[in-house]
Design a protein around this motif. Structure first.
Motif, PDB file in Angstrom:
ATOM      1  N   MET A  20      36.073  61.791 -14.363  1.00 39.87           N
ATOM      2  CA  MET A  20      36.670  61.165 -13.194  1.00 39.87           C
ATOM      3  C   MET A  20      36.924  62.171 -12.085  1.00 39.87           C
ATOM      4  SD  MET A  20      40.272  59.045 -12.893  1.00 39.87           S
ATOM      5  CE  MET A  20      39.796  57.923 -14.209  1.00 39.87           C
ATOM      6  N   SER A  24      31.393  65.019  -8.126  1.00 37.21           N
ATOM      7  CA  SER A  24      30.544  63.884  -7.767  1.00 37.21           C
ATOM      8  C   SER A  24      30.829  62.729  -8.730  1.00 37.21           C
ATOM      9  CB  SER A  24      29.066  64.271  -7.822  1.00 37.21           C
ATOM     10  OG  SER A  24      28.678  64.554  -9.148  1.00 37.21           O
ATOM     11  N   PRO A  25      30.549  61.489  -8.309  1.00 41.14           N
ATOM     12  CA  PRO A  25      30.917  60.333  -9.142  1.00 41.14           C
ATOM     13  C   PRO A  25      29.967  60.047 -10.302  1.00 41.14           C
ATOM     14  CG  PRO A  25      29.938  59.594  -7.087  1.00 41.14           C
ATOM     15  CD  PRO A  25      30.066  61.086  -6.982  1.00 41.14           C
ATOM     16  N   GLU A  26      28.830  60.724 -10.369  1.00 40.61           N
ATOM     17  CA  GLU A  26      27.816  60.355 -11.355  1.00 40.61           C
ATOM     18  C   GLU A  26      28.288  60.396 -12.803  1.00 40.61           C
ATOM     19  OE1 GLU A  26      27.202  62.188  -8.736  1.00 40.61           O
ATOM     20  OE2 GLU A  26      25.669  61.051  -7.643  1.00 40.61           O
ATOM     21  N   PHE A  28      31.283  60.031 -14.162  1.00 41.68           N
ATOM     22  CA  PHE A  28      32.200  58.925 -14.447  1.00 41.68           C
ATOM     23  C   PHE A  28      31.458  57.597 -14.473  1.00 41.68           C
ATOM     24  CE2 PHE A  28      34.994  55.488 -13.100  1.00 41.68           C
ATOM     25  CZ  PHE A  28      36.001  55.588 -14.053  1.00 41.68           C
ATOM     26  N   CYS A  29      30.576  57.377 -13.519  1.00 38.77           N
ATOM     27  CA  CYS A  29      29.821  56.124 -13.468  1.00 38.77           C
ATOM     28  C   CYS A  29      28.959  55.962 -14.716  1.00 38.77           C
ATOM     29  CB  CYS A  29      28.962  56.082 -12.214  1.00 38.77           C
ATOM     30  SG  CYS A  29      29.888  56.003 -10.673  1.00 38.77           S
ATOM     31  N   ALA A 128      32.591  51.677 -10.203  1.00 44.30           N
ATOM     32  CA  ALA A 128      31.707  52.727  -9.686  1.00 44.30           C
ATOM     33  C   ALA A 128      31.873  52.866  -8.176  1.00 44.30           C
ATOM     34  CB  ALA A 128      30.256  52.411 -10.041  1.00 44.30           C
ATOM     35  N   ARG A 131      35.094  54.648  -7.444  1.00 43.95           N
ATOM     36  CA  ARG A 131      34.991  56.101  -7.626  1.00 43.95           C
ATOM     37  C   ARG A 131      34.245  56.753  -6.469  1.00 43.95           C
ATOM     38  NH1 ARG A 131      34.697  60.433  -7.029  1.00 43.95           N
ATOM     39  NH2 ARG A 131      34.578  62.215  -8.452  1.00 43.95           N
ATOM     40  N   VAL A 132      33.244  56.074  -5.928  1.00 46.00           N
ATOM     41  CA  VAL A 132      32.522  56.604  -4.768  1.00 46.00           C
ATOM     42  C   VAL A 132      33.461  56.687  -3.566  1.00 46.00           C
ATOM     43  CG1 VAL A 132      30.692  56.102  -3.104  1.00 46.00           C
ATOM     44  CG2 VAL A 132      30.245  55.881  -5.556  1.00 46.00           C
ATOM     45  N   ILE A 135      38.776  59.396  -5.653  1.00 45.88           N
ATOM     46  CA  ILE A 135      39.577  59.420  -6.882  1.00 45.88           C
ATOM     47  C   ILE A 135      40.927  58.749  -6.663  1.00 45.88           C
ATOM     48  CG2 ILE A 135      40.704  60.929  -8.568  1.00 45.88           C
ATOM     49  CD1 ILE A 135      38.450  62.961  -8.024  1.00 45.88           C
ATOM     50  N   LEU A 138      40.445  54.972  -6.783  1.00 42.70           N
ATOM     51  CA  LEU A 138      40.169  54.500  -8.142  1.00 42.70           C
ATOM     52  C   LEU A 138      41.423  54.564  -9.009  1.00 42.70           C
ATOM     53  CD1 LEU A 138      38.373  53.680 -10.528  1.00 42.70           C
ATOM     54  CD2 LEU A 138      37.726  56.085 -10.754  1.00 42.70           C
TER      55      LEU A 138
END
Length: 281
Positions: A20, A24-26, A28-29, A128, A131-132, A135, A138
């Motif tokens: 998280m 970058s969000p990748e 967590f996604c 997702a 998160r983009v 933080i 989210l």
């Protein structure tokens, strides 16, 4: 059992928190996608499908989420989709809960499967996108659900049955009381105003869900907090209804001491799309 619950919770935190807070969000996604696929497998099993079909349901949901990701949906404005998803959750959720446990199995099994997979895929897309956005945004949604659950638990244990003679939904979840609902709402209201104040005090570069909704005034934030707390209850009751119809206590044993993935994310299924809906307006 307590030791098992603690170990599982720690393992999940050690996996989810670094992902998280990664730059970058990748990561967590990707983890959220795997959890949603597991939830789809559980959903198919709860609705009477075989192991092979249930695994296929998990695979299909994962592929659908991956396709949305690959198509760039995480960065798109999907206001129309979130409005539609929010309306369906409010109307269909109330209708299903009103009809009760006995009516659930009367719906065509394929329809139940598709509805669940759609709800899970939309929840992944919403988390997702959140998160983009950031933080702080989210976390403010996730903590809302946790506070609603904790507030409901302690208020129900302390005041359950003292002010309301009727249970919340005795045929679905006999242990839940109206006092628990009110306690959860009170906790979310306090959280919302405190988080918005902290956003201002700390000059947060990414606004939380509460700061975004409350930009029109405190009254709108109050209504949104109550609404979101209520819909977290709808998500919880909805999964309880499905489990009671299936005659099981937990959605699976994937998370030792905690049941299954659906047992942990049930309240997030409606609240995540609804949070994105309120963000989009």
């Amino acid at each position: 059992m307590l030791k098992q619950r603690v170990i599982t919770a720690l393992v999940m935190l050690l996996i989810l928190l670094p992902a998280m807070f990664y730059r970058s969000p990748e990561p967590f996604c990707a983890i959220a996608l795997l959890l949603i696929a597991a939830g789809a497998w559980e959903w198919a099993r709860l609705n009477g499908y075989s192991q092979s079909v249930s695994l296929g349901a998990g695979l299909v949901s994962g592929l659908l989420c991956a396709a949305a990701w690959w198509s760039g949906w995480l960065e798109r404005s999907l206001g129309g989709l979130w409005m539609a998803a929010g309306a369906v959750w409010v109307l269909a959720g109330a209708w299903v809960l009103h009809r009760g446990v006995s009516a659930w199995s009367a719906h065509p099994r394929a329809l139940r499967l598709m509805a669940g997979l759609l709800a899970l895929c939309l929840a992944w897309l919403a988390v997702a996108q959140a998160r983009v956005i950031g933080i702080n945004f989210l976390l403010s949604i996730l903590v809302l659900v946790w506070v609603a659950d904790i507030g409901a638990y302690f208020a129900g244990r302390t005041f359950g049955g003292r002010f309301s003679r009727s249970k919340l939904a005795p045929s679905i979840s006999p242990g839940k009381s109206w006092e628990g609902v009110w306690g959860g709402m009170a906790g979310v209201i306090a959280l919302a105003f405190a988080w918005r104040w902290l956003d201002t005090a700390w000059a947060s570069t990414v606004p939380s869900f509460y700061s975004h909704v409350g930009r029109q005034g405190g009254w709108l934030l109050l209504i949104a907090a109550i609404f979101m707390a209520a819909m977290s209850v709808v998500g919880d009751l909805f999964e309880s209804l499905v489990k009671r119809s299936a005659g099981v206590k937990d959605s699976s044993g994937l998370l030792p001491g905690h049941g299954g993935v659906l047992d942990r994310v049930d309240a997030l299924l409606p609240t995540l799309p609804l949070a994105m809906m309120l963000y989009s307006v």
